[in-house]
Design a protein around this motif. Sequence first.
Motif, PDB file in Angstrom:
ATOM      1  N   ARG A  88       0.802  -1.227   0.000  1.00  0.00           N
ATOM      2  CA  ARG A  88       0.000   0.000   0.000  1.00  0.00           C
ATOM      3  C   ARG A  88       0.834   1.277   0.000  1.00  0.00           C
ATOM      4  O   ARG A  88       0.364   2.338  -0.419  1.00  0.00           O
ATOM      5  N   ALA A  89       2.087   1.201   0.485  1.00  0.00           N
ATOM      6  CA  ALA A  89       2.925   2.403   0.577  1.00  0.00           C
ATOM      7  C   ALA A  89       4.372   1.975   0.743  1.00  0.00           C
ATOM      8  O   ALA A  89       4.668   0.838   1.118  1.00  0.00           O
ATOM      9  N   ILE A  90       5.301   2.916   0.467  1.00  0.00           N
ATOM     10  CA  ILE A  90       6.723   2.602   0.590  1.00  0.00           C
ATOM     11  C   ILE A  90       7.466   3.805   1.154  1.00  0.00           C
ATOM     12  O   ILE A  90       7.252   4.944   0.740  1.00  0.00           O
ATOM     13  N   VAL A  91       8.338   3.521   2.138  1.00  0.00           N
ATOM     14  CA  VAL A  91       9.166   4.535   2.791  1.00  0.00           C
ATOM     15  C   VAL A  91      10.624   4.236   2.472  1.00  0.00           C
ATOM     16  O   VAL A  91      11.102   3.120   2.721  1.00  0.00           O
ATOM     17  N   LYS A 149       4.158  -0.312 -12.879  1.00  0.00           N
ATOM     18  CA  LYS A 149       3.672  -1.127 -11.776  1.00  0.00           C
ATOM     19  C   LYS A 149       4.015  -0.517 -10.419  1.00  0.00           C
ATOM     20  O   LYS A 149       3.805  -1.137  -9.381  1.00  0.00           O
ATOM     21  N   PHE A 150       4.552   0.683 -10.446  1.00  0.00           N
ATOM     22  CA  PHE A 150       4.863   1.414  -9.211  1.00  0.00           C
ATOM     23  C   PHE A 150       3.869   2.567  -9.123  1.00  0.00           C
ATOM     24  O   PHE A 150       4.098   3.642  -9.650  1.00  0.00           O
ATOM     25  N   SER A 151       2.769   2.333  -8.433  1.00  0.00           N
ATOM     26  CA  SER A 151       1.692   3.330  -8.426  1.00  0.00           C
ATOM     27  C   SER A 151       1.148   3.594  -7.032  1.00  0.00           C
ATOM     28  O   SER A 151       0.017   4.029  -6.870  1.00  0.00           O
ATOM     29  N   ILE A 152       1.973   3.326  -6.012  1.00  0.00           N
ATOM     30  CA  ILE A 152       1.530   3.527  -4.627  1.00  0.00           C
ATOM     31  C   ILE A 152       2.225   4.753  -4.036  1.00  0.00           C
ATOM     32  O   ILE A 152       3.238   5.214  -4.558  1.00  0.00           O
ATOM     33  N   PRO A 153       1.702   5.299  -2.931  1.00  0.00           N
ATOM     34  CA  PRO A 153       2.378   6.434  -2.286  1.00  0.00           C
ATOM     35  C   PRO A 153       3.811   6.089  -1.893  1.00  0.00           C
ATOM     36  O   PRO A 153       4.090   5.002  -1.382  1.00  0.00           O
ATOM     37  N   ASN A 174       1.525   9.223  -5.880  1.00  0.00           N
ATOM     38  CA  ASN A 174       1.637  10.451  -5.093  1.00  0.00           C
ATOM     39  C   ASN A 174       2.907  10.329  -4.269  1.00  0.00           C
ATOM     40  O   ASN A 174       3.022   9.451  -3.401  1.00  0.00           O
ATOM     41  N   ILE A 175       3.891  11.190  -4.544  1.00  0.00           N
ATOM     42  CA  ILE A 175       5.209  10.996  -3.951  1.00  0.00           C
ATOM     43  C   ILE A 175       5.713  12.280  -3.305  1.00  0.00           C
ATOM     44  O   ILE A 175       5.349  13.390  -3.701  1.00  0.00           O
ATOM     45  N   HIS A 176       6.569  12.076  -2.286  1.00  0.00           N
ATOM     46  CA  HIS A 176       7.141  13.190  -1.533  1.00  0.00           C
ATOM     47  C   HIS A 176       8.633  12.951  -1.375  1.00  0.00           C
ATOM     48  O   HIS A 176       9.083  11.815  -1.205  1.00  0.00           O
ATOM     49  N   ARG A 177       9.385  14.034  -1.409  1.00  0.00           N
ATOM     50  CA  ARG A 177      10.829  13.948  -1.216  1.00  0.00           C
ATOM     51  C   ARG A 177      11.259  14.997  -0.187  1.00  0.00           C
ATOM     52  O   ARG A 177      11.058  16.194  -0.391  1.00  0.00           O
ATOM     53  N   TYR A 178      11.801  14.524   0.920  1.00  0.00           N
ATOM     54  CA  TYR A 178      12.285  15.407   1.988  1.00  0.00           C
ATOM     55  C   TYR A 178      13.816  15.377   2.009  1.00  0.00           C
ATOM     56  O   TYR A 178      14.426  14.348   1.737  1.00  0.00           O
TER      57      TYR A 178
END
Length: 517
Positions: A245-248, A271-275, A312-316
């Motif tokens: 469901r998500a990846i950190v 195939k990479f479509s998760i948060p 939906n992706i975020h980069r800190y």
Amino acid sequence: MMDNYSITMRLTIIITGFLLSIISYGQTSLKEIGLKAGKYKVGFKHYTINDSTRTYRIHNEFNNQLIERPIPISIWYPAKKEENNSEQLTVLNYLEILKEEEEWKNLPNYFLLDWFPYLWNTPENKAHLSEKVNAFSNPTLLDGKFPVVVYAPSYQASSIENFALFEYLASNGFVVISSASRGTNTRWLEGGTTKDMETQSKDVEFLLKEIHSYENIDIEKVALMGFSFGGLSNAITVMKNRTIRAIVSLDGTERYNYPVLEKSPYFNLNKFSIPYVHFAQKEIPKEVLTTDKIPEDLNYKFQLYDSLEHSNIHRYRFHDLTHSYFSSFGVLFANRDKRQDKSDDKIMVSYNLLCQHTLQFLNATLKNEKKAIDFIENKPVTNGFSDSLISKESKKAIEKEFIYRDFNDLAFKQDYQDLIPLYTKTISDYPNLELQEGMLNTLGLRLSFNPEKKGQGYNVFLLALHLYPKSANLYDSLAEAYFYNEDYQNAILNYKKSLELNPENQNAIGRLKQLKE
């Protein structure tokens, strides 16, 4: 010029972060990191399961004997409070697990800080051994259903390398499961190759199966998390498994060595479509880049982040953290590089913030908590954090084409009930959706021929006939489904409807004759 293998080896050594030549000793403590535990008591247990599908050799035994691949498993979880027979653990208890994972089972404890390359025998590090941690040994898992985080460690690292973060997540209602990073044939990896990545990915998939043995884990709410090389392995695991469901990514190597990812036969960005969230280290100073021969573009190149379109992706970027300090081991035990590392106080503050942001991302993606969603969507300064500590970029997903398999996933989730309303709602959102008659016909028969799913099969046919009301073949197939399940009255009714549309339907003619006799 270096060949690809040499480049891979150099990058792996660089981002592992423990082999820097200019060092100093740091002083930190779990108490000073200051992670505020959640409402749950934290349980911990460690055990080993063998993967009978793969062979392995114990390198330190210096022989050719092959065994089933051992998978050491560490798991943190919300635990029952009333149990008094479990003891609060210390840092030393965690480090004892290294003896098994590093294949030195009988190594005396007093050698722990001398024997392993990521630990150093200093007075500061010795002081950590007696520190109490938040976890207790082997209490019962708390009743309920908890989301799970499957963790992939850094290059050749231990399952416990981020134990402070794991305890923090478990105290806030997550189960965390982790296994050591090992090579394909022995403890040793080849140098951060695609083969190494695939091996760790298979170990992660083994854990994805292992979580099914726990009744208190919600297998519909699974996230992957990895540090350094583990981030690279998790990226390819997501491309192979639709259950995530998500990846950190904790400063994951998918940033540093993207070509290793691209060489995998499983590589498929669609195939990479998760948060996805990537937490990155501070900019590497020019002095370090030059002296250590690190490519300058590592400071600004985020190829996976830039390439993803359907997530939906975020980069800190954490401006006070170098690579080593994205793990508990790094914060507590790693020597400091005078050329670039911040003070111990700043490192501990930033590690605390890293843990907070990880928790909020998981609360948002696995628990759908409104406050956490707002936290992740906000700029760090809106959440009260200075730009000098954290900066952030985000990208919204480009909507993928919605096809029949996606609709079938939705239908499956509601057990193929109320399919016509589901279709009406879905087609309003995705007007290009096409459910082909043949697909519905096959699915309807497949379900109907299963005595436990016949009702669902009839529902599929009702949807199909709603879309294709003049299909003689669909009526004939629905009649066959009723005939197979000995509902002869409905079978006769639908064979007759099929014949009204196609008087030449020999199957319907034969079946009606058979039923009449």
